[in-house]
Design a protein around this motif. Structure first.
Motif, PDB file in Angstrom:
ATOM      1  N   GLN A 140       0.774  -1.230  -0.101  1.00  8.56           N
ATOM      2  CA  GLN A 140      -0.086   0.103   0.063  1.00  8.56           C
ATOM      3  C   GLN A 140       0.954   1.235  -0.177  1.00  8.56           C
ATOM      4  O   GLN A 140       0.435   2.336  -0.391  1.00  8.56           O
ATOM      5  N   ALA A 141       2.099   1.015   0.403  1.00 10.44           N
ATOM      6  CA  ALA A 141       2.960   2.293   0.181  1.00 10.44           C
ATOM      7  C   ALA A 141       4.128   1.809  -0.508  1.00 10.44           C
ATOM      8  O   ALA A 141       4.032   0.642  -1.074  1.00 10.44           O
ATOM      9  N   LYS A 142       4.866   2.892  -0.819  1.00 14.79           N
ATOM     10  CA  LYS A 142       5.984   2.532  -1.723  1.00 14.79           C
ATOM     11  C   LYS A 142       7.111   1.622  -0.670  1.00 14.79           C
ATOM     12  O   LYS A 142       7.336   1.854   0.415  1.00 14.79           O
ATOM     13  N   PRO A 143       7.823   0.760  -1.717  1.00 22.32           N
ATOM     14  CA  PRO A 143       8.641  -0.060  -0.813  1.00 22.32           C
ATOM     15  C   PRO A 143       9.767   0.914   0.147  1.00 22.32           C
ATOM     16  O   PRO A 143      10.209   2.015  -0.333  1.00 22.32           O
ATOM     17  N   ASN A 144      10.209   0.546   1.328  1.00 20.47           N
ATOM     18  CA  ASN A 144      11.018   1.243   2.131  1.00 20.47           C
ATOM     19  C   ASN A 144      10.374   2.735   2.627  1.00 20.47           C
ATOM     20  O   ASN A 144      11.241   3.239   3.032  1.00 20.47           O
ATOM     21  N   CYS A 145       9.087   2.792   2.632  1.00 18.05           N
ATOM     22  CA  CYS A 145       8.772   3.983   3.098  1.00 18.05           C
ATOM     23  C   CYS A 145       7.952   3.685   4.162  1.00 18.05           C
ATOM     24  O   CYS A 145       7.432   2.687   4.490  1.00 18.05           O
ATOM     25  N   PRO A 146       7.835   4.678   5.323  1.00 13.95           N
ATOM     26  CA  PRO A 146       6.883   4.506   6.447  1.00 13.95           C
ATOM     27  C   PRO A 146       5.378   4.402   5.987  1.00 13.95           C
ATOM     28  O   PRO A 146       5.161   5.196   5.076  1.00 13.95           O
ATOM     29  N   TYR A 147       4.818   3.643   6.571  1.00 22.06           N
ATOM     30  CA  TYR A 147       3.349   3.555   6.134  1.00 22.06           C
ATOM     31  C   TYR A 147       2.447   3.562   7.380  1.00 22.06           C
ATOM     32  O   TYR A 147       1.079   3.436   6.888  1.00 22.06           O
ATOM     33  N   GLN A 148       2.967   3.698   8.526  1.00 21.78           N
ATOM     34  CA  GLN A 148       1.845   3.816   9.420  1.00 21.78           C
ATOM     35  C   GLN A 148       2.175   4.852  10.098  1.00 21.78           C
ATOM     36  O   GLN A 148       3.135   5.430  10.568  1.00 21.78           O
ATOM     37  N   CYS A 149       0.887   5.675  10.583  1.00 20.31           N
ATOM     38  CA  CYS A 149       1.044   6.632  11.355  1.00 20.31           C
ATOM     39  C   CYS A 149      -0.067   6.525  12.518  1.00 20.31           C
ATOM     40  O   CYS A 149      -1.226   6.446  12.092  1.00 20.31           O
ATOM     41  N   GLY A 150       0.181   6.179  13.558  1.00 21.71           N
ATOM     42  CA  GLY A 150      -0.658   5.622  14.790  1.00 21.71           C
ATOM     43  C   GLY A 150      -1.367   4.354  14.109  1.00 21.71           C
ATOM     44  O   GLY A 150      -0.439   3.521  13.612  1.00 21.71           O
ATOM     45  N   ASN A 151      -2.768   4.000  13.985  1.00 21.75           N
ATOM     46  CA  ASN A 151      -2.941   3.003  13.388  1.00 21.75           C
ATOM     47  C   ASN A 151      -3.745   3.395  11.991  1.00 21.75           C
ATOM     48  O   ASN A 151      -4.157   2.429  11.424  1.00 21.75           O
ATOM     49  N   LEU A 152      -3.129   4.244  11.491  1.00 21.24           N
ATOM     50  CA  LEU A 152      -3.612   4.643  10.143  1.00 21.24           C
ATOM     51  C   LEU A 152      -2.591   4.078   9.226  1.00 21.24           C
ATOM     52  O   LEU A 152      -1.360   4.479   9.255  1.00 21.24           O
ATOM     53  N   THR A 153      -2.857   3.524   8.032  1.00 26.05           N
ATOM     54  CA  THR A 153      -1.960   2.841   7.101  1.00 26.05           C
ATOM     55  C   THR A 153      -1.975   4.154   5.825  1.00 26.05           C
ATOM     56  O   THR A 153      -3.081   4.368   5.379  1.00 26.05           O
ATOM     57  N   VAL A 154      -0.883   4.573   5.665  1.00 24.12           N
ATOM     58  CA  VAL A 154      -0.794   5.522   4.509  1.00 24.12           C
ATOM     59  C   VAL A 154      -0.612   4.865   3.129  1.00 24.12           C
ATOM     60  O   VAL A 154       0.727   4.166   2.873  1.00 24.12           O
ATOM     61  N   PRO A 155      -1.428   4.935   2.525  1.00 27.38           N
ATOM     62  CA  PRO A 155      -1.235   4.401   0.889  1.00 27.38           C
ATOM     63  C   PRO A 155      -0.695   5.369   0.168  1.00 27.38           C
ATOM     64  O   PRO A 155      -1.040   6.573  -0.034  1.00 27.38           O
ATOM     65  N   TYR A 156       0.253   4.962  -0.944  1.00 28.61           N
ATOM     66  CA  TYR A 156       0.707   5.567  -2.038  1.00 28.61           C
ATOM     67  C   TYR A 156      -0.447   5.837  -2.858  1.00 28.61           C
ATOM     68  O   TYR A 156      -1.282   5.209  -3.070  1.00 28.61           O
ATOM     69  N   PRO A 157      -0.451   7.189  -3.472  1.00 28.01           N
ATOM     70  CA  PRO A 157       0.314   8.190  -3.769  1.00 28.01           C
ATOM     71  C   PRO A 157       0.761   9.087  -2.639  1.00 28.01           C
ATOM     72  O   PRO A 157       1.642  10.037  -2.941  1.00 28.01           O
ATOM     73  N   TYR A 158       0.003   9.041  -1.411  1.00 29.15           N
ATOM     74  CA  TYR A 158       0.307   9.647  -0.389  1.00 29.15           C
ATOM     75  C   TYR A 158       1.576   8.792   0.237  1.00 29.15           C
ATOM     76  O   TYR A 158       1.965   7.701   0.120  1.00 29.15           O
ATOM     77  N   GLY A 159       2.480   9.668   1.262  1.00 25.20           N
ATOM     78  CA  GLY A 159       3.606   9.203   1.547  1.00 25.20           C
ATOM     79  C   GLY A 159       4.034  10.317   2.713  1.00 25.20           C
ATOM     80  O   GLY A 159       3.823  11.323   2.598  1.00 25.20           O
ATOM     81  N   ILE A 160       4.845   9.482   3.604  1.00 25.53           N
ATOM     82  CA  ILE A 160       5.456  10.394   4.650  1.00 25.53           C
ATOM     83  C   ILE A 160       6.801  10.790   4.336  1.00 25.53           C
ATOM     84  O   ILE A 160       7.605   9.850   4.281  1.00 25.53           O
ATOM     85  N   GLY A 161       7.338  11.789   3.707  1.00 25.89           N
ATOM     86  CA  GLY A 161       8.764  12.334   3.654  1.00 25.89           C
ATOM     87  C   GLY A 161       8.941  12.164   1.996  1.00 25.89           C
ATOM     88  O   GLY A 161       8.235  11.688   1.015  1.00 25.89           O
ATOM     89  N   ASP A 162      10.168  12.662   1.629  1.00 27.79           N
ATOM     90  CA  ASP A 162      10.691  12.546   0.439  1.00 27.79           C
ATOM     91  C   ASP A 162      10.681  11.247  -0.274  1.00 27.79           C
ATOM     92  O   ASP A 162      10.926  10.232   0.279  1.00 27.79           O
ATOM     93  N   ASP A 163      10.453  11.342  -1.532  1.00 32.04           N
ATOM     94  CA  ASP A 163      10.496   9.832  -2.513  1.00 32.04           C
ATOM     95  C   ASP A 163       9.386   8.778  -1.996  1.00 32.04           C
ATOM     96  O   ASP A 163       9.503   7.795  -2.481  1.00 32.04           O
ATOM     97  N   CYS A 164       8.787   9.378  -0.999  1.00 33.89           N
ATOM     98  CA  CYS A 164       7.745   8.189  -0.656  1.00 33.89           C
ATOM     99  C   CYS A 164       6.261   8.762  -1.089  1.00 33.89           C
ATOM    100  O   CYS A 164       5.214   7.960  -1.118  1.00 33.89           O
TER     101      CYS A 164
END
Ligand SMILES: *[C@@H]1O[C@H](CO)[C@@H](O)[C@H](O)[C@H]1NC(C)=O
Ligand SMILES: *[C@@H]1O[C@H](CO)[C@@H](O)[C@H](O)[C@H]1NC(C)=O
Ligand SMILES: *[C@@H]1O[C@H](CO)[C@@H](O)[C@H](O)[C@H]1NC(C)=O
Ligand SMILES: *[C@@H]1O[C@H](CO)[C@@H](O)[C@H](O)[C@H]1NC(C)=O
Ligand SMILES: *[C@@H]1O[C@H](CO)[C@@H](O)[C@H](O)[C@H]1NC(C)=O
Ligand SMILES: *[C@@H]1O[C@H](CO)[C@@H](O)[C@H](O)[C@H]1NC(C)=O
Ligand SMILES: *[C@@H]1O[C@H](CO)[C@@H](O)[C@H](O)[C@H]1NC(C)=O
Ligand SMILES: *[C@@H]1O[C@H](CO)[C@@H](O)[C@H](O)[C@H]1NC(C)=O
Length: 306
Positions: free
Chosen positions: A27-51
């Protein structure tokens, strides 16, 4: 840098949800953080550069921030105070929170508080028409919602008047003590104005304040208690359309280099007449993340999917 951010997120995630997520479609780009608390962050969203997704010539709208200083980690659109509480990639929607506006008077009819809550929805986000209502609560209340659809300015709103608490609608928002109106689909840059006809004189004892907010349809139940309860509750969930850019699918497909809908996915217009943009969907029978590639014949279903 990336590793530090990742470990922060890993700390916050529980072991069981990590294991469950690991076996499932990305659901996230490989090697990218994908959780914030209990929320899963799916690509095209991402936390930080290149994510997150980055389209040519566009300011990045998909770079989110996870704030670990709040009681439970909270996810923010860019680094704003807009809090994201749910993703629905399949419908091209986000749930965010907005703050109620409030207009209060004292016993002598003097305005003591007129705080217009931020309903912060900036392009390429726009308000979903079918999934929300604009609601105003009070017995001397005039509420307006301004905004834009495409480049057309738009005003809607409602009013409510009553001079006796016993006259107020008991359990429905139907015009006495509470009024509501539909919101045109694709509304952007919304702004609220809230005022009164006669400064709550004569009704002050039971209703000193008016309130107005956008709320996800079905997530606010009006009753006479709402007058008091709204003094404490200021935040409400609402549904916004998220879009990749502001063009239609037809236009986006011509720009192959930047076209974000990957294998086994299709392009969907939010509304091809309102400049609400497009999003990607997995083709029928496929699952996963349409911005990374969808797969067919999945045997496991994804528990975090909304
Ligand atoms: C996630 O956390 C929030 C805040 O703590 C809570 O309200 C919500 O119910 C949780 N959602 C799930 C799916 O656990
Ligand atoms: C993404 O957001 C973080 C935190 O606000 C910021 O440091 C970073 O520069 C942003 N990256 C891009 C590409 O916008
Ligand atoms: C994170 O949340 C804390 C507590 O609400 C707040 O003081 C701080 O400004 C937030 N940080 C960012 C970067 O938004
Ligand atoms: C409010 O309504 C109740 C019940 O109809 C009535 O008894 C009362 O006199 C009314 N009060 C005012 C101020 O009109
Ligand atoms: C799209 O917007 C147009 C113009 O505002 C409206 O008439 C139409 O009903 C909308 N279509 C859908 C599918 O929401
Ligand atoms: C917009 O969508 C309607 C149906 O929702 C379709 O009939 C029409 O051809 C579309 N227009 C464009 C320019 O894609
Ligand atoms: C679409 O986005 C571009 C660039 O961000 C902007 O110049 C244009 O005015 C937008 N068009 C609409 C209809 O919002
Ligand atoms: C598209 O679906 C086919 C059939 O399930 C699969 O073999 C292929 O790997 C998928 N493509 C991507 C990029 O996942």
């Amino acid at each position: 840098m990336l590793r530090i951010k990742l470990s922060l997120v890993l700390l916050a995630a529980s072991t069981t949800s990590m294991l469950a997520a690991a076996a499932l479609p990305p659901q996230a780009k490989p090697n990218c953080p994908y959780q914030c608390g209990n929320l899963t962050v799916p690509y095209p969203y991402g936390i930080g550069d290149d994510c997150h997704i980055q389209l040519k010539g566009q300011e990045s709208q998909y770079n989110l921030t996870c704030n670990h200083s709040t009681k439970t980690p909270s996810l923010h659109w860019k680094n704003s105070d807009v809090t994201i509480t749910k993703f629905s990639l399949a419908e091209g929607e986000l749930q965010i929170t907005n703050q109620a506006s409030k207009d209060c008077y004292n016993e002598n009819g003097l305005q003591i508080d007129n705080s217009i809550g931020g309903i912060r929805v900036f392009p390429p986000l726009s308000i979903s028409g079918p999934k929300n209502k604009f609601i105003a609560v009070g017995c001397d209340t005039r509420a307006f919602l301004f905004g834009y659809r495409g480049d057309q300015a738009f005003i809607t709103g409602c009013m409510s008047g009553c001079n006796n608490l016993s006259a107020v609608d008991q359990n429905s928002c139907s015009g006495v003590g509470c009024c509501q109106t539909n919101i045109p689909d694709g509304l952007k840059n919304p702004r609220v104005r809230l005022n009164s006809f006669s400064n709550h004189v004569g009704i002050w004892s039971f209703n000193p304040c008016s309130y107005a907010f956008i709320v996800q349809d079905g997530s606010f139940d009006f009753s006479r208690k709402s007058f008091q309860e709204l003094e404490k509750r200021r935040r409400f969930p609402m549904i916004v359309n998220f879009a990749i850019g502001n063009v239609t699918c037809d236009v986006a497909k011509k720009n192959i280099e930047d076209y974000p809908c990957k294998e086994n996915s299709t392009c969907a217009d939010h509304n091809n007449t309102t400049g609400s943009g497009y999003y990607c969907q997995c083709q029928k029978g496929y699952e996963g993340n349409p911005y990374l590639g969808c797969q067919g014949n999945l045997t496991v279903s994804y528990p975090f999917r909304d």
